[in-house]
Design an enzyme around this catalytic site. Structure first.
Site, mmCIF file in Angstrom:
data_model
loop_
_atom_site.group_PDB
_atom_site.id
_atom_site.type_symbol
_atom_site.label_atom_id
_atom_site.label_comp_id
_atom_site.label_asym_id
_atom_site.label_seq_id
_atom_site.Cartn_x
_atom_site.Cartn_y
_atom_site.Cartn_z
ATOM 1 C CD GLU A 133 -2.624 1.379 0.055
ATOM 2 O OE1 GLU A 133 -3.373 0.481 -0.358
ATOM 3 O OE2 GLU A 133 -2.480 2.456 -0.564
ATOM 4 C CG PHE A 135 8.584 13.283 -0.494
ATOM 5 C CD1 PHE A 135 8.642 12.740 0.771
ATOM 6 C CD2 PHE A 135 7.371 13.262 -1.161
ATOM 7 C CE1 PHE A 135 7.519 12.188 1.374
ATOM 8 C CE2 PHE A 135 6.234 12.723 -0.578
ATOM 9 C CZ PHE A 135 6.309 12.168 0.690
ATOM 10 C CB CYS A 138 5.396 4.071 7.125
ATOM 11 S SG CYS A 138 3.852 3.223 7.516
HETATM 12 P P1 NAD Z 1 -2.281 0.139 12.750
HETATM 13 O O1 NAD Z 1 -1.365 -0.155 13.855
HETATM 14 O O2 NAD Z 1 -2.933 1.494 12.662
HETATM 15 O O3 NAD Z 1 -3.468 -0.935 12.737
HETATM 16 C C1 NAD Z 1 -3.272 -2.314 12.784
HETATM 17 C C2 NAD Z 1 -4.572 -2.974 13.268
HETATM 18 O O4 NAD Z 1 -4.436 -4.393 13.129
HETATM 19 C C3 NAD Z 1 -4.902 -2.714 14.738
HETATM 20 O O5 NAD Z 1 -6.214 -2.205 14.861
HETATM 21 C C4 NAD Z 1 -4.765 -4.103 15.402
HETATM 22 O O6 NAD Z 1 -5.656 -4.302 16.487
HETATM 23 C C5 NAD Z 1 -5.099 -5.007 14.239
HETATM 24 N N1 NAD Z 1 -4.641 -6.402 14.371
HETATM 25 C C6 NAD Z 1 -3.446 -6.864 14.810
HETATM 26 N N2 NAD Z 1 -3.406 -8.220 14.746
HETATM 27 C C7 NAD Z 1 -4.599 -8.615 14.248
HETATM 28 C C8 NAD Z 1 -5.174 -9.887 13.910
HETATM 29 N N3 NAD Z 1 -4.503 -11.019 14.078
HETATM 30 N N4 NAD Z 1 -6.433 -9.931 13.435
HETATM 31 C C9 NAD Z 1 -7.142 -8.792 13.265
HETATM 32 N N5 NAD Z 1 -6.655 -7.559 13.531
HETATM 33 C C10 NAD Z 1 -5.395 -7.464 14.009
HETATM 34 O O7 NAD Z 1 -1.479 -0.153 11.412
HETATM 35 P P2 NAD Z 1 -1.447 0.678 10.045
HETATM 36 O O8 NAD Z 1 -0.821 2.006 10.245
HETATM 37 O O9 NAD Z 1 -2.785 0.582 9.397
HETATM 38 O O10 NAD Z 1 -0.391 -0.200 9.219
HETATM 39 C C11 NAD Z 1 -0.690 -1.501 8.791
HETATM 40 C C12 NAD Z 1 0.396 -1.947 7.815
HETATM 41 O O11 NAD Z 1 0.327 -1.163 6.623
HETATM 42 C C13 NAD Z 1 1.825 -1.803 8.330
HETATM 43 O O12 NAD Z 1 2.598 -2.847 7.834
HETATM 44 C C14 NAD Z 1 2.282 -0.489 7.709
HETATM 45 O O13 NAD Z 1 3.673 -0.436 7.531
HETATM 46 C C15 NAD Z 1 1.594 -0.536 6.369
HETATM 47 N N6 NAD Z 1 1.310 0.782 5.797
HETATM 48 C C16 NAD Z 1 0.861 1.778 6.592
HETATM 49 C C17 NAD Z 1 0.547 3.029 6.028
HETATM 50 C C18 NAD Z 1 0.065 4.166 6.888
HETATM 51 O O14 NAD Z 1 -0.072 5.261 6.351
HETATM 52 N N7 NAD Z 1 -0.201 3.983 8.165
HETATM 53 C C19 NAD Z 1 0.679 3.216 4.641
HETATM 54 C C20 NAD Z 1 1.135 2.138 3.864
HETATM 55 C C21 NAD Z 1 1.444 0.927 4.446
HETATM 56 C C1 UGA Z 2 4.573 7.610 3.606
HETATM 57 C C2 UGA Z 2 4.606 7.492 2.077
HETATM 58 O O1 UGA Z 2 4.521 8.801 1.504
HETATM 59 C C3 UGA Z 2 3.449 6.632 1.572
HETATM 60 O O2 UGA Z 2 3.561 6.451 0.164
HETATM 61 C C4 UGA Z 2 3.523 5.273 2.255
HETATM 62 O O3 UGA Z 2 2.426 4.471 1.881
HETATM 63 C C5 UGA Z 2 3.502 5.458 3.759
HETATM 64 O O4 UGA Z 2 4.607 6.305 4.162
HETATM 65 C C6 UGA Z 2 3.673 4.156 4.471
HETATM 66 O O5 UGA Z 2 4.305 3.257 3.994
HETATM 67 O O6 UGA Z 2 3.105 4.123 5.550
HETATM 68 P P1 UGA Z 2 3.175 9.018 5.386
HETATM 69 O O7 UGA Z 2 4.081 8.390 6.401
HETATM 70 O O8 UGA Z 2 1.720 9.040 5.645
HETATM 71 O O9 UGA Z 2 3.376 8.285 3.965
HETATM 72 O O10 UGA Z 2 3.617 10.522 5.215
HETATM 73 P P2 UGA Z 2 4.490 11.380 4.177
HETATM 74 O O11 UGA Z 2 3.622 12.408 3.584
HETATM 75 O O12 UGA Z 2 5.262 10.537 3.263
HETATM 76 O O13 UGA Z 2 5.498 12.101 5.184
HETATM 77 C C7 UGA Z 2 6.440 11.352 5.931
HETATM 78 C C8 UGA Z 2 7.309 12.289 6.742
HETATM 79 O O14 UGA Z 2 8.213 13.010 5.906
HETATM 80 C C9 UGA Z 2 6.528 13.349 7.532
HETATM 81 O O15 UGA Z 2 7.090 13.465 8.819
HETATM 82 C C10 UGA Z 2 6.745 14.626 6.742
HETATM 83 O O16 UGA Z 2 6.691 15.778 7.544
HETATM 84 C C11 UGA Z 2 8.147 14.393 6.198
HETATM 85 N N1 UGA Z 2 8.413 15.156 4.952
HETATM 86 C C12 UGA Z 2 7.767 14.823 3.804
HETATM 87 C C13 UGA Z 2 9.345 16.173 4.972
HETATM 88 O O17 UGA Z 2 9.962 16.479 6.015
HETATM 89 N N2 UGA Z 2 9.610 16.842 3.803
HETATM 90 C C14 UGA Z 2 8.972 16.552 2.636
HETATM 91 O O18 UGA Z 2 9.273 17.201 1.609
HETATM 92 C C15 UGA Z 2 8.029 15.518 2.637
#
Ligand code: NAD
Ligand code: UGA
Length: 438
Positions: free
Chosen positions: A153, A251, A262
């Site tokens: 994602e 960025f 992340c």
């Molecule tokens: P999060 O911590 O916000 O949520 C995870 C959820 O999974 C929690 O509600 C937890 O209770 C639940 N969970 C854990 N074990 C479980 C199970 N066995 N069955 C059902 N539910 C369960 O996590 P997130 O920020 O959504 O991130 C999820 C993944 O996606 C991570 O690997 C992260 O790196 C990736 N990711 C996150 C983002 C982001 O913007 N947060 C973007 C891209 C990818």
């Molecule tokens: C980032 C990636 O942009 C997503 O594509 C990815 O899916 C996600 O991580 C993930 O794997 O979870 P996110 O963490 O939501 O998304 O936020 P960003 O907008 O990427 O910013 C990340 C950090 O970099 C923030 O602290 C932001 O303030 C900082 N940043 C970003 C800077 O300091 N300068 C910039 O020019 C851009």
């Protein structure tokens, strides 16, 4: 209409499930956290994400979206099971796969029909094969017809719905082309490029993308620090670089560095993977070191202006790791606050959305109702997150409220000359103080 189960209702799971429902599928979102599911069922979102509450409500109302803590019920008849659980950092920086394992085991325990298992969590290269093994082992002698597809994602917090609905690309990795094509069908209406690769390549695309974006930010922060010493302005350097289509503008904003749930854990996990497999991640190490240093520079600048920080009152505006989210995981503000407390400073802070999360984390800082309460009696004001709400503050009032009118604008949000004109001492990131007449 496809039947989908999304495991995990965090930032990714809740957005993914809701958006797939909005695209016309029947979706059950499953979580182990009962209070989270019961709050969602009461219409209360567990996270702040613009537009999410309304989209959840619409799709629940349409009957396409439901929430459950019961894996048997949630996985019954599901053609697709998306794993979207957390993969936090382990003790050595590796990705901790305990939640992915429990999600895979729950599929093994509760499914008896053909299913495609999709890994949406960010996981180390090789995890797709590992998930296959976990499921097979858990089933013992009982066969299950399933394939594992990696579908990383790329959404960002704060613009998650828009990012999901308008992706630059969808990446699908699998050893089973047919399974990857089935998942591709779910995304066809989004009309974006769909790249089908093998499992490991898809997993690497995710880490390489996050690490590259973090590298760009650390790169511009290193340039920013040089600009401060050499009398150049990094904001214009970024602009001048970005017009080159090979480079682009995104960025390249200098500031307090990257945080969030992340980048920090993913860059660490990629470096860990490299070491584990005998390669030397020297660029990634430097990217992380520059990022750590960017927070320390706040303290150096404050010391330069105030001398000892012991008993100085420092106000922090913005706690979330970036605007439009309540997420404070690895936020630059947290490290700045820890460093300030270590120096003996008294810290006051305000954030438009992250106060609840901050309350749980800090007992030694004063959480305020608004920016003016933060400024009241402060010796310095540090801007850590560039929320829109902070763009147009009443600076005349802030100047009167502060004990010393000192501003450290960690996101280059404000007009340095205008603030200096009002009597503030202003420090930004990457523009020389001498060049502006100090
Ligand atoms: P999060 O911590 O916000 O949520 C995870 C959820 O999974 C929690 O509600 C937890 O209770 C639940 N969970 C854990 N074990 C479980 C199970 N066995 N069955 C059902 N539910 C369960 O996590 P997130 O920020 O959504 O991130 C999820 C993944 O996606 C991570 O690997 C992260 O790196 C990736 N990711 C996150 C983002 C982001 O913007 N947060 C973007 C891209 C990818
Ligand atoms: C980032 C990636 O942009 C997503 O594509 C990815 O899916 C996600 O991580 C993930 O794997 O979870 P996110 O963490 O939501 O998304 O936020 P960003 O907008 O990427 O910013 C990340 C950090 O970099 C923030 O602290 C932001 O303030 C900082 N940043 C970003 C800077 O300091 N300068 C910039 O020019 C851009």
């Amino acid at each position: 209409m496809s039947k989908i189960c999304v495991i995990g209702t965090g930032y990714v799971g809740l957005v993914t499930g809701t958006c797939f429902a909005d695209l016309g599928n029947r979706v059950v979102c499953l979580d182990v956290d009962e209070s989270r599911i019961s709050r969602i069922n009461d219409g209360v979102m567990p996270i702040y994400e613009p537009g999410l509450e309304q989209l959840v409500e619409q799709n629940v109302h349409s009957g396409r979206l439901t929430f459950s803590t019961n894996p048997q019920e949630a996985l019954a008849n599901a053609e697709f099971a998306f794993i979207a659980v957390g993969t936090p950092s382990g003790v050595d920086g590796e990705a901790d796969l305990q939640y992915v394992r429990s999600a895979a085991e729950s599929i093994a325990d509760n499914v008896d029909h053909p299913i495609v298992v999709i890994n949406k969590s960010t996981v180390p290269v090789g995890t797709g094969d590992w998930v296959t093994d976990v499921i097979k082992k858990r089933r013992g002698g009982t066969p299950l017809e399933f394939s594992v597809v990696s579908n990383p994602e790329f959404l960002r917090e704060g613009s998650a719905i828009n990012d999901f609905m308008n992706p630059d690309r969808v990446v699908l990795g699998s050893t089973n082309r047919e399974a990857a094509n089935q998942v591709a069908q779910l995304y066809l209406t989004l009309r974006c490029p769909i790249l089908v690769t093998d499992l490991r390549t898809a997993e690497m695309i995710k880490y390489a993308s996050n690490a590259f974006l973090a590298t760009r930010v650390s790169f511009i922060n290193e340039i920013a620090n040089m600009c401060e010493e050499l009398g150049a302005d990094v904001r214009e350097v970024s602009l001048g670089m970005g017009y080159d289509r090979r480079i682009g503008h995104a960025f390249l904003d200098a500031g307090l560095g990257w945080g969030g749930s992340c980048f920090p854990k993913d860059v660490k996990a990629l470096a860990h993977m490299a070491v584990l497999h005998g390669t030397h991640p020297q660029l990634l190490q430097a990217v992380m070191e520059i990022n750590r240093n960017q927070r320390r520079r706040v303290i150096f600048k404050l010391r330069k202006a105030l001398g000892s920080l012991n008993d100085k009152v420092v106000g922090v505006l913005g706690l979330s790791f970036k605007p439009n989210t309540d997420d404070i995981r690895e936020a630059p503000s947290l490290e700045v606050i820890h460093l300030l407390l270590n120096e003996g400073a008294i810290v006051k802070a305000y954030d438009p959305q992250a106060m609840e999360n901050a309350k749980a984390m800090f007992s030694r800082i004063t959480l305020c109702e608004n920016p003016y309460e933060v400024a009241d009696g402060a010796d310095a004001l540090v801007l850590a997150t560039e929320w829109n709400e902070f763009k147009q503050l009443d600076f005349e009032r802030i100047c009167q409220l502060m004990r010393r009118p000192l501003i450290l604008d960690g996101r280059n949000l404000w007009d340095a000359n205008a603030l200096r004109g009002m009597g503030f001492t202003y420090y930004g990131v990457g523009h020389s103080t001498q060049a502006n007449g100090e």
